[in-house]
Write an enzyme that holds these catalytic residues in place. Structure first.
Site, PDB file in Angstrom:
ATOM      1  N   GLU A 151       0.829  -1.369  -0.106  1.00 32.43           N
ATOM      2  CA  GLU A 151       0.291   0.045  -0.003  1.00 32.43           C
ATOM      3  C   GLU A 151       1.018   1.264  -0.055  1.00 32.43           C
ATOM      4  O   GLU A 151       2.043   1.226   0.538  1.00 32.43           O
ATOM      5  CB  GLU A 151      -0.798  -0.062   1.112  1.00 32.43           C
ATOM      6  CG  GLU A 151      -2.073  -0.814   1.177  1.00 32.43           C
ATOM      7  CD  GLU A 151      -1.501  -2.005   2.126  1.00 32.43           C
ATOM      8  OE1 GLU A 151      -1.077  -1.707   3.126  1.00 32.43           O
ATOM      9  OE2 GLU A 151      -2.183  -3.312   1.869  1.00 32.43           O
ATOM     10  N   TYR A 166       7.024   1.677  -8.342  1.00 36.56           N
ATOM     11  CA  TYR A 166       6.389   0.248  -8.167  1.00 36.56           C
ATOM     12  C   TYR A 166       5.890   0.284  -9.576  1.00 36.56           C
ATOM     13  O   TYR A 166       5.828  -1.027 -10.146  1.00 36.56           O
ATOM     14  CB  TYR A 166       5.186   0.499  -7.396  1.00 36.56           C
ATOM     15  CG  TYR A 166       5.562   0.673  -5.812  1.00 36.56           C
ATOM     16  CD1 TYR A 166       6.872   0.217  -5.065  1.00 36.56           C
ATOM     17  CD2 TYR A 166       4.925   1.629  -5.020  1.00 36.56           C
ATOM     18  CE1 TYR A 166       7.257   0.434  -3.791  1.00 36.56           C
ATOM     19  CE2 TYR A 166       5.108   1.901  -3.602  1.00 36.56           C
ATOM     20  CZ  TYR A 166       6.276   1.176  -3.139  1.00 36.56           C
ATOM     21  OH  TYR A 166       6.875   1.317  -1.882  1.00 36.56           O
TER      22      TYR A 166
END
Ligand SMILES: CC(C)(COP(=O)(O)OP(=O)(O)OC[C@H]1O[C@@H](n2cnc3c(N)ncnc32)[C@H](O)[C@@H]1OP(=O)(O)O)[C@@H](O)C(=O)NCCC(=O)NCCS
Length: 150
Positions: free
Chosen positions: A107, A119
Site C-alpha cells: 500500500e 512500483y
C-alpha cells in the site's frame, strides 16, 4: 548507482532500521511496534541493504498464504535515487517468485509519487483505491504485482 548487498536483518540491525524509518516518514511506526513485529510476528521478515558496511535501507515483508506483502521499504535519504530501493524491491519479487507466491502486494500514500512511479516501473498495478486509509486521513492505493504471469 550503488550496488548494495541485501542481507537478512539481525536484532543488532533494528536500531539502524528504526533510524531510517524515522528519517523517512512523517508518521513512522513507533519503535515498539517495529520491535514487536521483528521479534514476534512469525510471518514477518526484515532485510537490509548494506553498502561499504553501512545499512542504507531496509524492506519488511509479511508472508501471507499465497501473497508476499511488502509492509515497509525505505532508503536513507542520503542514499536515495541510487537504485537501492529498486534492489530491495527486486529482492522481494525474486523471493516471491522462488517460493511460488501468486502476487506481491503493498500500500502507498497517493501523495508518494516517487514511490508509485518506482512500483509501476517494476510492474505493480493499482488494484484498489483506499479511502482515508492513513491515520491523518490521506487516501492510499493498494498495488499488486502478479508473479504467475512473469
Ligand atoms: C521509495 C524509496 C524506497 C525509493 O528508494 P530509492 O533508493 O530512492 O529508489 P531507486 O533509486 O531504486 O529508484 C528511483 C526511482 O524512483 C523514482 N524516484 C525516486 N526518487 C525520485 C526523485 N527524487 N525524483 C524523481 N523520481 C524519483 C524514479 O522512478 C526512479 O526511477 P529511475 O531509476 O527510472 O530514475 C525511497 O524514496 C524512500 O525511502 N522513500 C521514503 C519512504 C517511502 O516512501 N517508502 C515507500 C512507502 S510505500
Amino acid at each position: 548507482m550503488i550496488t548494495a548487498k541485501i542481507l537478512k536483518a539481525s536484532s543488532k540491525d533494528i536500531r539502524k532500521i528504526i533510524d531510517i524509518e524515522e528519517l523517512s516518514y512523517k508518521d513512522p511506526w513507533p519503535r515498539e511496534v517495529f520491535i514487536m513485529d521483528y521479534l514476534f510476528n512469525s510471518s514477518a521478515l526484515y532485510y537490509i541493504a548494506k553498502t561499504k558496511n553501512k545499512i542504507v535501507g531496509f524492506i519488511g515483508i509479511w508472508l501471507e498464504s499465497t501473497r508476499l506483502h511488502i509492509i515497509n521499504v525505505a532508503v536513507h535519504p542520503e542514499y536515495r535515487n541510487e537504485g537501492v530501493g529498486t534492489q530491495l524491491l527486486l529482492f522481494a519479487i525474486d523471493y516471491a517468485k522462488e517460493r511460488k507466491f501468486k502476487e506481491v502486494s503493498l500500500e502507498v500514500r497517493k501523495s508518494n509519487e516517487n514511490a508509485i512511479r518506482l512500483y509501476k516501473k517494476l510492474g505493480f498495478e493499482v488494484v484498489e483505491d483506499l479511502k482515508a486509509y492513513y491515520q491523518d486521513g490521506e487516501d492510499g492505493y493498494r498495488l499488486f504485482k502478479n508473479i504467475e504471469e512473469t
